[in-house]
Design a protein around this motif. Sequence first.
Motif: not given
Length: 144
Positions: A81-93, A134-144
């Motif tokens: 959930l913290i990652k999801l909120v951070t992803l929303a913050l990344i999108w917002a920025y 999506l690129v930064l979210g993939a990094k945040l969730f550890g896909l690369y």
Amino acid sequence: MTEHAKKRPEYRNINIFHDVRTYRLPLAGWVSILHRASGMLMFLLLPLVIWMFDTSVSSEISFGRFAAAFTAGLGFVPGWLIKLVTLALIWAYLHHLIAGLRHLWMDIDHSAVNKDTGRRSAVFTLVLSIGLTLVLGAKLFGLY
């Protein structure tokens, strides 16, 4: 007044129950609304941003607590959930930045203020902000 005079446009009130459901907002309108929503989201999440910055730079121990919040969670809040909120913050920025640059560009270059250019710049804004998210979210969730 002659019969060939141009008829003045008639304005009517909007029926909230019918017109709002059937009105198709142009893409530039959606970008404008999302620009406002992203600004509001960043403002509301400002305490989280301040906590994240303070915790990540204060000491090595606090940085460990910061990093653990994304994996193990923080109190009763799970890490995903913290990652999801951070992803929303990344999108917002990202969206707010790109849409703000779009608005500045339209203010500087007045020839860019027309229907076709507005639609193309709105598509560019959405594609770029969502793609970078999506690129930064993939990094945040550890896909690369």
